[in-house]
Design a protein around this motif. Structure first.
Motif, PDB file in Angstrom:
ATOM      1  N   PRO A  26     102.274  13.496  -7.336  1.00  0.00           N
ATOM      2  CA  PRO A  26     102.486  14.424  -6.597  1.00  0.00           C
ATOM      3  C   PRO A  26     102.739  15.801  -7.384  1.00  0.00           C
ATOM      4  N   GLY A  27     103.625  15.722  -8.670  1.00  0.00           N
ATOM      5  CA  GLY A  27     104.053  16.789  -9.286  1.00  0.00           C
ATOM      6  C   GLY A  27     102.641  17.539  -9.976  1.00  0.00           C
ATOM      7  N   GLY A  34     106.548  30.425  -8.847  1.00  0.00           N
ATOM      8  CA  GLY A  34     107.716  30.304  -8.395  1.00  0.00           C
ATOM      9  C   GLY A  34     107.785  29.299  -7.041  1.00  0.00           C
ATOM     10  N   GLU A  35     106.865  28.540  -6.733  1.00  0.00           N
ATOM     11  CA  GLU A  35     106.854  27.217  -5.808  1.00  0.00           C
ATOM     12  C   GLU A  35     107.494  26.178  -6.480  1.00  0.00           C
ATOM     13  N   ILE A 132      96.195  27.613  -3.760  1.00  0.00           N
ATOM     14  CA  ILE A 132      96.237  28.284  -2.857  1.00  0.00           C
ATOM     15  C   ILE A 132      97.761  28.473  -2.076  1.00  0.00           C
ATOM     16  N   GLY A 133      98.734  27.580  -2.587  1.00  0.00           N
ATOM     17  CA  GLY A 133     100.236  27.847  -2.195  1.00  0.00           C
ATOM     18  C   GLY A 133     100.358  26.630  -1.448  1.00  0.00           C
ATOM     19  N   LYS A 134     101.409  26.223  -1.997  1.00  0.00           N
ATOM     20  CA  LYS A 134     102.161  25.126  -1.179  1.00  0.00           C
ATOM     21  C   LYS A 134     102.450  25.205   0.446  1.00  0.00           C
TER      22      LYS A 134
END
Length: 157
Positions: A26-27, A34-35, A132-134
């Motif tokens: 997962p990591g 910053g997320e 894309i961004g979490k």
């Protein structure tokens, strides 16, 4: 050098059958600067949501195909129908076909997102390779483009 096993031998413990990939940790899934990294629970939630969506879409496709089969069967029984009845049947059939086509496309995108989770490429823009961004992936789990690339794509069309 590893030796090739015959098809009757069991695979070594920890190996995946041919044609499947071990899920990415997962990591290791992409996040923007910053997320927080993806947690195992968040990945499991995304996978479960996508799996449930795929199951729902398969059911809807099956129901639409059954409806279309009935509509096609009944279309030959139009003796005595006036033009309005024929037009109504055609409109209903076209509507069912459009719904089935849309659901097939959504199913394709959903299954593709599941494959991307397993491959560890979930959350990476397919155009520029940036994260894309979490947060975006949690809202729209089938996203394949970052916001910038999606905006550029929409401006072209």
């Amino acid at each position: 050098m590893a030796t090739k096993k015959s098809s009757t031998e069991e695979p070594d413990a920890g190996t995946q059958p041919t044609g499947t990939m071990a899920p990415a940790p997962p990591g290791d899934l992409a996040v923007r600067a910053g997320e927080d990294p993806w947690t195992p629970e968040e990945v499991a939630e995304a996978r479960a949501g996508l799996t449930a969506e795929a199951d729902r879409l398969r059911e809807e496709i099956s129901a639409a195909e059954e409806a279309l089969t009935g509509l096609m069967r009944d279309s030959g029984d139009g003796a005595g129908d006036d033009q309005a009845d024929t037009g109504s049947k055609n409109a209903t059939r076209e509507h069912e076909m459009a719904l089935a086509t849309n659901n097939r496309e959504m199913l394709y995108q959903t299954e593709r997102a599941l494959r991307r989770i397993e491959a560890g490429t979930y959350g990476l823009c397919e155009n520029c390779g940036s994260p894309i961004g979490k947060a975006r992936m949690q809202v729209f789990p089938r996203a394949t483009l970052c916001v910038d690339c999606k905006q550029r794509q929409e401006r072209r069309f």
